[in-house]
Design a protein around this motif. Structure first.
Motif, short mmCIF file in Angstrom:
data_model
loop_
_atom_site.label_atom_id
_atom_site.label_comp_id
_atom_site.label_asym_id
_atom_site.label_seq_id
_atom_site.Cartn_x
_atom_site.Cartn_y
_atom_site.Cartn_z
N THR A 10 0.83 -1.21 0.00
CA THR A 10 0.00 0.00 0.00
C THR A 10 0.86 1.26 0.00
O THR A 10 0.37 2.32 -0.38
N ARG A 80 -7.30 -2.89 0.42
CA ARG A 80 -6.93 -3.85 -0.62
C ARG A 80 -8.17 -4.67 -0.94
O ARG A 80 -8.82 -5.20 -0.06
N ASP A 84 -4.00 -7.51 -6.64
CA ASP A 84 -3.45 -6.39 -7.40
C ASP A 84 -4.47 -5.27 -7.61
O ASP A 84 -4.38 -4.49 -8.56
N ALA A 86 -7.06 -2.25 -5.39
CA ALA A 86 -7.29 -1.54 -4.13
C ALA A 86 -8.23 -0.37 -4.37
O ALA A 86 -8.41 0.10 -5.49
N TRP A 121 1.41 0.88 -9.25
CA TRP A 121 0.00 1.12 -9.00
C TRP A 121 -0.46 2.23 -9.93
O TRP A 121 0.21 3.26 -10.06
#
Length: 132
Positions: A10, A80, A84, A86, A121
């Motif tokens: 994260t 989350r 993969d 979130a 991300w």
């Protein structure tokens, strides 16, 4: 600069959110668009919606700041939703500088859906609701 390189933690999500604010303030639309998935969506509720990198580039390219500005994004909560994927929710305060000094121009709330593509991300969806 391309998308923020990160591991799947994260912490990488927080880095992507911070990079977005910095690229927006510096009016760097190409770097900003690189933070989105190819089919990513950015929306300012009731004002604008950009889908896909071409629309994102055109939309952000047209958002030239009138003067110095600073997006402060905080109170970010990350959830989350998969290995993969979130969601993140953050508060926004936009400061602008005028001849009288710095002041808050607007406040809002970001609701994000992010995907990790193996490299970084990226925003799949970023929705800003302004609180005026």
């Amino acid at each position: 600069m391309t998308a923020v390189r990160s591991d799947i933690s994260t912490e990488g999500i927080h880095a992507t959110i911070a990079a977005y604010a910095r690229h927006l303030d510096a009016h760097q639309p190409d770097e900003l668009v690189a933070l989105f998935c190819p089919d990513g969506v950015s929306e300012i509720v009731g004002m604008a919606r950009f889908v896909g990198r071409d629309e994102l580039r055109a939309g952000y390219g047209g958002m030239t700041p009138a003067g110095p500005q600073l997006h402060l994004v905080g109170n970010t909560v990350v959830e989350r939703t998969g290995p993969d994927t979130a969601r993140a929710n953050s508060d926004l305060a936009l400061f602008s500088r005028s001849e009288d000094g710095w002041g808050v121009s607007l406040t809002g709330h970001y609701a994000d859906v992010l995907h990790h593509d193996g490299e970084a991300w990226r925003f799949h969806e970023r929705v800003l609701t302004l609180q005026m």
